[in-house]
Design a protein around this motif. Structure first.
Motif, PDB file in Angstrom:
ATOM      1  N   GLY A 143       0.779  -1.223   0.000  1.00 32.95           N
ATOM      2  CA  GLY A 143       0.000   0.000   0.000  1.00 32.95           C
ATOM      3  C   GLY A 143       0.810   1.273   0.000  1.00 32.95           C
ATOM      4  N   ARG A 144       2.146   1.167   0.088  1.00 33.07           N
ATOM      5  CA  ARG A 144       2.992   2.359   0.061  1.00 33.07           C
ATOM      6  C   ARG A 144       3.291   2.741  -1.392  1.00 33.07           C
ATOM      7  NH1 ARG A 144       5.248   2.744   5.249  1.00 33.07           N
ATOM      8  NH2 ARG A 144       3.668   1.834   6.636  1.00 33.07           N
ATOM      9  N   PRO A 145       3.552   4.054  -1.659  1.00 32.24           N
ATOM     10  CA  PRO A 145       3.833   4.482  -3.040  1.00 32.24           C
ATOM     11  C   PRO A 145       5.120   3.891  -3.599  1.00 32.24           C
ATOM     12  CG  PRO A 145       4.228   6.278  -1.489  1.00 32.24           C
ATOM     13  CD  PRO A 145       3.537   5.193  -0.724  1.00 32.24           C
ATOM     14  N   ARG A 146       6.050   3.509  -2.728  1.00 28.62           N
ATOM     15  CA  ARG A 146       7.278   2.817  -3.128  1.00 28.62           C
ATOM     16  C   ARG A 146       7.455   1.634  -2.185  1.00 28.62           C
ATOM     17  NH1 ARG A 146       6.508   6.298  -6.280  1.00 28.62           N
ATOM     18  NH2 ARG A 146       7.977   7.771  -7.237  1.00 28.62           N
ATOM     19  N   ARG A 147       7.828   0.490  -2.747  1.00 29.31           N
ATOM     20  CA  ARG A 147       8.057  -0.692  -1.907  1.00 29.31           C
ATOM     21  C   ARG A 147       9.424  -1.275  -2.232  1.00 29.31           C
ATOM     22  NH1 ARG A 147       4.360  -5.339  -1.717  1.00 29.31           N
ATOM     23  NH2 ARG A 147       5.267  -5.566   0.373  1.00 29.31           N
ATOM     24  N   PHE A 148      10.174  -1.612  -1.178  1.00 25.00           N
ATOM     25  CA  PHE A 148      11.527  -2.129  -1.346  1.00 25.00           C
ATOM     26  C   PHE A 148      11.739  -3.355  -0.473  1.00 25.00           C
ATOM     27  CE2 PHE A 148      11.775   2.456  -2.131  1.00 25.00           C
ATOM     28  CZ  PHE A 148      12.350   2.473  -3.397  1.00 25.00           C
ATOM     29  N   ASP A 149      12.527  -4.272  -0.997  1.00 27.02           N
ATOM     30  CA  ASP A 149      13.078  -5.377  -0.220  1.00 27.02           C
ATOM     31  C   ASP A 149      14.524  -4.972   0.056  1.00 27.02           C
ATOM     32  OD1 ASP A 149      14.019  -7.704   0.874  1.00 27.02           O
ATOM     33  OD2 ASP A 149      13.277  -9.023  -0.709  1.00 27.02           O
ATOM     34  N   ALA A 150      14.737  -4.314   1.188  1.00 25.22           N
ATOM     35  CA  ALA A 150      16.008  -3.637   1.457  1.00 25.22           C
ATOM     36  C   ALA A 150      16.911  -4.467   2.352  1.00 25.22           C
ATOM     37  CB  ALA A 150      15.749  -2.280   2.089  1.00 25.22           C
ATOM     38  N   ARG A 151      18.163  -4.585   1.941  1.00 20.65           N
ATOM     39  CA  ARG A 151      19.192  -5.213   2.764  1.00 20.65           C
ATOM     40  C   ARG A 151      20.084  -4.107   3.307  1.00 20.65           C
ATOM     41  NH1 ARG A 151      16.530  -7.669  -1.627  1.00 20.65           N
ATOM     42  NH2 ARG A 151      16.837  -9.931  -1.620  1.00 20.65           N
TER      43      ARG A 151
END
Length: 230
Positions: A143-151
Motif C-alpha cells: 500500500g505504500r507508493p514505493r516498496r523495497f526489499d532492502a538489505r
C-alpha cells in the motif's frame, strides 16, 4: 510503457559508522520534502538495485558468511541475475552517489563503466565489499507508493577512501549530510524502520556484536512477520 513504481524492488542501504567525541556515530542525510518515499525523514544512504549493478566487478568480495545470509529467505525479484554481490555493489554505488564517499580499492575495470562509475574508474578504483556486514533486512508494507526489499549493510568509516567529512561529490538526493552520535540520533525525524534498525544493531555499533543471525522485518505477505536469518 509506464513503470509501476509501487512494485516491490530489491534495494540496499548502507550504515556507515565511526567513533566520535560522544561515542559511536552514524552517517545520515535528510530526504527532500517533495520525495515520494519518506519525505523529510533522516535516512541512511541507499536505494534500488540498478540493472547495471549485476555486472560491476568488485575489488574484494563479500565474506562467505555475509554472502550466505544474503542468499537466505529469497523473495521473487523482478531483476534477473540478482546476486549477493550485486546488492553489495548497489550499497557502494548509493553511498557514492548520495554522499560522495567511496568504499573502494585500486583495481582495473575489465570494460569501460557507465554512469557514475566512470568517475570511480578514472581514479583507478573498484568498489570494495570486504568491509560490508549484512545486519538487517526489511520489506516495505503493502500500500505504500514505493516498496523495497532492502538489505542493510554496516561498514566502518575506516574502510573509506579519502576524507570522511568531504561530501563535495554528493548528488542532491540527500541534504544535511552529517555524522550523528548514536546516543542522539533518535531525536531526529526518523522513519519507523530506521528506528527498528538502530535498536537492533546497537550492539554492533557499541562493540558488543555476537553472531545471532540477521533480523528480517518481512512484509511480503498479508501478515507482517519478524524473522531471524541464520
Amino acid at each position: 510503457m509506464t513503470e509501476d513504481k509501487s512494485r516491490l524492488r530489491d534495494a540496499a542501504t548502507i550504515i556507515l559508522s565511526r567513533e566520535g567525541r560522544e561515542g559511536p556515530e552514524v552517517l545520515m542525510g535528510q530526504r527532500g520534502a517533495a520525495a515520494a518515499f519518506m519525505p523529510n525523514k533522516f535516512v541512511f544512504p541507499g536505494g534500488a538495485v540498478d540493472h547495471g549493478d549485476t555486472s560491476v566487478p568488485l575489488a574484494r568480495p563479500l565474506n562467505a558468511r555475509c554472502e550466505a545470509l544474503l542468499s537466505a529467505y529469497p523473495q521473487q525479484t523482478t531483476l534477473p541475475g540478482l546476486t549477493a554481490a550485486a546488492l553489495a555493489v548497489t550499497a557502494v554505488r548509493e553511498l557514492w552517489e548520495e554522499t560522495g564517499l567511496t568504499l573502494a580499492q585500486p583495481g582495473d575495470w575489465p570494460d569501460a563503466p557507465g554512469g557514475d562509475w566512470e568517475k570511480l574508474a578514472a581514479r583507478g578504483l573498484l568498489p570494495d565489499a570486504a568491509g560490508l556486514q549484512f545486519v538487517f533486512r526489511a520489506i516495505t508494507p503493502p500500500g505504500r507508493p514505493r516498496r523495497f526489499d532492502a538489505r542493510f549493510f554496516l561498514a566502518d568509516a575506516s574502510a573509506l577512501t579519502g576524507d570522511t567529512d568531504d561530501f563535495s561529490d554528493a548528488q542532491d538526493e540527500l541534504s544535511h549530510l552529517q555524522w550523528i552520535p548514536l546516543r542522539r540520533v533518535r531525536s531526529f525525524d526518523l522513519p519507523f524502520i530506521t528506528e527498528v534498525v538502530l535498536a537492533e544493531i546497537g550492539h554492533h555499533l557499541e562493540g558488543r556484536s555476537r553472531d545471532e543471525g540477521v533480523p528480517f522485518f518481512d512484509n511480503s505477505g498479508p501478515v507482517p512477520q519478524f524473522r531471524r536469518i541464520i
